[in-house]
Design an enzyme around this catalytic site. Structure first.
Site, PDB file in Angstrom:
ATOM      1  N   THR A 269      -2.160  -4.714   7.889  1.00 27.61           N
ATOM      2  CA  THR A 269      -3.172  -3.950   8.603  1.00 27.61           C
ATOM      3  C   THR A 269      -3.220  -4.313  10.086  1.00 27.61           C
ATOM      4  O   THR A 269      -3.276  -3.442  10.940  1.00 27.61           O
ATOM      5  CB  THR A 269      -4.531  -4.276   7.994  1.00 27.61           C
ATOM      6  OG1 THR A 269      -4.576  -5.707   7.829  1.00 27.61           O
ATOM      7  CG2 THR A 269      -4.725  -3.618   6.668  1.00 27.61           C
ATOM      8  N   PHE A 396     -13.247  -0.876   8.510  1.00 26.63           N
ATOM      9  CA  PHE A 396     -13.144  -2.123   7.746  1.00 26.63           C
ATOM     10  C   PHE A 396     -13.831  -2.050   6.388  1.00 26.63           C
ATOM     11  O   PHE A 396     -14.243  -3.074   5.839  1.00 26.63           O
ATOM     12  CB  PHE A 396     -13.724  -3.285   8.561  1.00 26.63           C
ATOM     13  CG  PHE A 396     -12.830  -3.720   9.705  1.00 26.63           C
ATOM     14  CD1 PHE A 396     -11.675  -4.453   9.466  1.00 26.63           C
ATOM     15  CD2 PHE A 396     -13.132  -3.380  11.005  1.00 26.63           C
ATOM     16  CE1 PHE A 396     -10.837  -4.844  10.505  1.00 26.63           C
ATOM     17  CE2 PHE A 396     -12.308  -3.771  12.068  1.00 26.63           C
ATOM     18  CZ  PHE A 396     -11.152  -4.508  11.809  1.00 26.63           C
ATOM     19  N   CYS A 403     -14.146  -5.636   4.638  1.00 25.95           N
ATOM     20  CA  CYS A 403     -13.061  -6.559   4.947  1.00 25.95           C
ATOM     21  C   CYS A 403     -13.591  -7.950   5.296  1.00 25.95           C
ATOM     22  O   CYS A 403     -14.365  -8.114   6.231  1.00 25.95           O
ATOM     23  CB  CYS A 403     -12.279  -6.007   6.126  1.00 25.95           C
ATOM     24  SG  CYS A 403     -10.891  -7.052   6.578  1.00 25.95           S
TER      25      CYS A 403
HETATM   26  C1  HEM Z   1     -10.802  -5.396   2.566  1.00 24.29           C
HETATM   27  C2  HEM Z   1      -9.337  -3.049   6.551  1.00 24.29           C
HETATM   28  C3  HEM Z   1      -7.435  -7.206   8.258  1.00 24.29           C
HETATM   29  C4  HEM Z   1      -8.448  -9.383   4.067  1.00 24.29           C
HETATM   30  C5  HEM Z   1     -10.571  -4.409   3.511  1.00 24.29           C
HETATM   31  C6  HEM Z   1     -11.014  -3.027   3.394  1.00 24.29           C
HETATM   32  C7  HEM Z   1     -10.590  -2.383   4.514  1.00 24.29           C
HETATM   33  C8  HEM Z   1      -9.898  -3.342   5.331  1.00 24.29           C
HETATM   34  C9  HEM Z   1     -10.795  -0.909   4.841  1.00 24.29           C
HETATM   35  C10 HEM Z   1     -11.782  -2.420   2.218  1.00 24.29           C
HETATM   36  C11 HEM Z   1     -10.825  -1.757   1.256  1.00 24.29           C
HETATM   37  C12 HEM Z   1     -11.486  -1.074   0.088  1.00 24.29           C
HETATM   38  O1  HEM Z   1     -12.662  -0.721   0.145  1.00 24.29           O
HETATM   39  O2  HEM Z   1     -10.797  -0.886  -0.930  1.00 24.29           O
HETATM   40  C13 HEM Z   1      -8.694  -3.984   7.355  1.00 24.29           C
HETATM   41  C14 HEM Z   1      -8.158  -3.698   8.665  1.00 24.29           C
HETATM   42  C15 HEM Z   1      -7.638  -4.865   9.162  1.00 24.29           C
HETATM   43  C16 HEM Z   1      -7.833  -5.881   8.137  1.00 24.29           C
HETATM   44  C17 HEM Z   1      -8.188  -2.318   9.341  1.00 24.29           C
HETATM   45  C18 HEM Z   1      -6.968  -5.163  10.480  1.00 24.29           C
HETATM   46  C19 HEM Z   1      -7.052  -4.440  11.541  1.00 24.29           C
HETATM   47  C20 HEM Z   1      -7.572  -8.176   7.300  1.00 24.29           C
HETATM   48  C21 HEM Z   1      -7.181  -9.564   7.433  1.00 24.29           C
HETATM   49  C22 HEM Z   1      -7.467 -10.173   6.241  1.00 24.29           C
HETATM   50  C23 HEM Z   1      -8.036  -9.164   5.368  1.00 24.29           C
HETATM   51  C24 HEM Z   1      -6.575 -10.179   8.676  1.00 24.29           C
HETATM   52  C25 HEM Z   1      -7.291 -11.607   5.818  1.00 24.29           C
HETATM   53  C26 HEM Z   1      -7.073 -12.597   6.620  1.00 24.29           C
HETATM   54  C27 HEM Z   1      -9.161  -8.478   3.319  1.00 24.29           C
HETATM   55  C28 HEM Z   1      -9.660  -8.774   1.980  1.00 24.29           C
HETATM   56  C29 HEM Z   1     -10.350  -7.636   1.553  1.00 24.29           C
HETATM   57  C30 HEM Z   1     -10.252  -6.655   2.628  1.00 24.29           C
HETATM   58  C31 HEM Z   1      -9.462 -10.077   1.216  1.00 24.29           C
HETATM   59  C32 HEM Z   1     -11.103  -7.469   0.232  1.00 24.29           C
HETATM   60  C33 HEM Z   1     -12.505  -7.990   0.431  1.00 24.29           C
HETATM   61  C34 HEM Z   1     -13.329  -7.919  -0.856  1.00 24.29           C
HETATM   62  O3  HEM Z   1     -13.406  -6.846  -1.462  1.00 24.29           O
HETATM   63  O4  HEM Z   1     -13.920  -8.932  -1.211  1.00 24.29           O
HETATM   64  N1  HEM Z   1      -9.907  -4.564   4.695  1.00 24.29           N
HETATM   65  N2  HEM Z   1      -8.464  -5.296   7.068  1.00 24.29           N
HETATM   66  N3  HEM Z   1      -8.098  -7.972   6.046  1.00 24.29           N
HETATM   67  N4  HEM Z   1      -9.538  -7.198   3.667  1.00 24.29           N
HETATM   68 FE1  HEM Z   1      -9.086  -6.302   5.410  1.00 24.29          FE
END
Ligand code: HEM
Length: 458
Positions: A269, A396, A403
């Site tokens: 991402t 996010f 996120c």
């Molecule tokens: C969840 C976007 C960077 C770890 C999510 C979700 C989005 C998202 C939209 C929710 C997905 C859903 O509802 O199914 C992004 C974007 C990023 C980014 C646009 C960068 C620009 C990161 C980074 C990490 C990360 C750097 C870890 C170091 C996670 C995790 C989840 C998550 C573990 C699940 C959280 C949970 O449901 O407990 N992200 N993300 N993401 N993201 Fe990111």
């Protein structure tokens, strides 16, 4: 209520709605359909399942109300768990391991915690600009280098593991296996139930790729255990911390899934975001000039940035906010109705029905954004921010399932841009025309730039 049917796009006589999945980026086909349905949602029927896409900000405000709709891992998405298992991203909120890991890991992702990762983030960002200094004047494949940056950053800050991605010309075997596995996961979603021999062959390659990735993750965990298993990073925390609510630790199997989840979610991402941002900066020289002015003010000459330098940035964060409005790298994610619902006062959503948020159409919705197709970083000044529709910007995710890595991603991206702009002038030698490629995330495909070193005071 007077109920109304959810709009249904025209069907192809032979393929029904299947042809809307064609091409490199189906989500852009959906965004195009959104333009034809001002109702703010539409429904596709694919292989006996109903897919609803929603993008009207008022409807999205209802859909992001967690008392009515929540993220659910749909049973037919089991293949998304081949890699992530019950790690944070792919666990259901009511699985015990989701709550446990969420409580244990949340403090490690606070804005304050970012200060602790800054040294590692800087080391990797310096490796990126070091590579670019050695290759001045040559073609740089932007998405590949950003992938090297973000993978090395999460693995070094999270697990003290060095992929050393900038040392070789080829992408690390882990990344190659991951890219193939992602493509295959997508293909598995849209293929018929009876498999051809070619598909079975592809499945075998897929499982071999997953086994190879698991081996690497297991090696990282074993290596730490052999060194006493301590440490303040994500891995140290997962090996040692107990859940404040249950008093339990994470199991070994779950830690493997979390490490894999962070390696995947933590790099795809953010690398896409950085690649789109460089593309957008090259298209908008007046914004690029503002960024250079900020960098030169905060980081004159060869000055090395500190965490405080990053916290003082104003232009670069707004560039990233606007880049995420234009090209959210997770462009489509879904919520599920907890019980029978009616949204917009007229569209029935049955209990258990998934509704996907169509982010590209939401983020450029004419009802929420003035001149939505204009790249305008002034939308993100503190005064203007307050005037936005509260549900029109969702890069996010949502609520408790939003996120966890948001601050991590933004800190890492700001620092990378800071170092890149301090050193280099960017050129677009092939007059790149944007080609968006979707796997689980979206990226600008085949985007090649060149750089030259900036002279002092350029
Ligand atoms: C969840 C976007 C960077 C770890 C999510 C979700 C989005 C998202 C939209 C929710 C997905 C859903 O509802 O199914 C992004 C974007 C990023 C980014 C646009 C960068 C620009 C990161 C980074 C990490 C990360 C750097 C870890 C170091 C996670 C995790 C989840 C998550 C573990 C699940 C959280 C949970 O449901 O407990 N992200 N993300 N993401 N993201 Fe990111």
């Amino acid at each position: 209520h007077t109920l109304a049917p959810i709009p249904v796009p025209p069907r192809h006589p032979q393929y029904g709605h299947l042809h809307y999945l064609a091409g490199d980026a189906p989500v852009l086909n959906f965004a195009q359909l959104a333009g034809q349905f001002p109702e703010g949602l539409f429904q596709l029927d694919l292989q006996g399942r109903t897919f609803i896409q929603a993008y009207d900000p008022d409807l999205v405000a209802e859909l992001t109300d967690e008392r009515r709709f929540q993220k659910r891992i749909h049973p037919s998405y089991t293949n998304v768990r081949h890699l992530g298992g019950d790690g944070l991203f792919t666990a259901d909120s009511d699985e015990a391991n989701w709550g446990k890991a969420h409580r244990i890991l949340l403090p490690a992702f606070s804005q304050r915690a970012m200060k602790g990762y800054f040294g590692q983030m800087l080391e990797v960002a310096q490796n990126l600009v070091g590579k670019w200094e050695r290759t001045v004047g040559q073609d740089l494949r932007v998405a590949d280098d950003m992938t090297r940056l973000t993978l090395d950053t999460i693995s070094l800050s999270g697990f003290d593991y060095r992929f050393r991605s900038f040392e070789g010309d080829e992408l690390h075997p882990f990344l190659q296996a991951l890219a193939r596995a992602m493509q295959h996961t997508m293909a598995m979603n849209s293929r018929p139930p009876v498999l051809t021999p070619e598909m079975e062959e592809a499945d075998r390659a897929y499982w071999a790729d997953i086994a190879a990735m698991n081996d690497l993750v297991d090696e990282v965990i074993r290596g730490r255990r052999e060194h006493g298993g301590g440490g303040q990073d994500l891995l140290g925390l997962m090996l040692n911390a107990t859940d404040p609510e249950t008093g339990e630790r994470l199991s070994d199997e779950n830690i493997r899934y979390q490490v894999m989840t962070f390696l995947i979610a933590g790099h795809e991402t953010t690398s896409g975001l950085l690649a789109f941002t460089l593309y957008l900066l090259l298209r908008h020289p007046h914004v690029l000039a503002q960024a250079y002015a900020e960098v030169d003010r905060l980081l004159p000459g060869d000055a090395v940035p500190t965490y405080d330098t990053v916290m003082k940035l104003d232009v670069i964060p707004r560039i990233l906010d606007e880049a995420l409005r234009f090209w959210s790298t997770i462009p489509n994610y879904a919520v599920t109705a907890l019980r029978d619902e009616v949204i917009g006062g007229r569209y029935e959503i049955k209990a258990g029905q998934q509704v996907a948020l169509l982010i590209p159409a939401l983020h450029r919705h004419p009802g929420a954004w003035k001149n939505p197709d204009e790249f305008d970083i002034d939308r993100w000044t503190p005064e203007n921010r307050r005037t936005h529709h509260p549900a029109a910007y969702k890069p996010f995710g949502n609520g408790m399932r939003a996120c966890i890595g948001r601050q991590f991603a933004l800190t890492e991206a700001k620092l990378a841009l800071l170092l890149i702009l301090q050193r280099f002038a960017l050129t677009d030698p092939y007059d790149y025309r944007l080609k968006v490629k979707q796997s689980l995330t979206i990226k600008p495909e085949d985007f090649v730039i060149r750089v030259r070193e900036r002279r002092p005071h350029e």
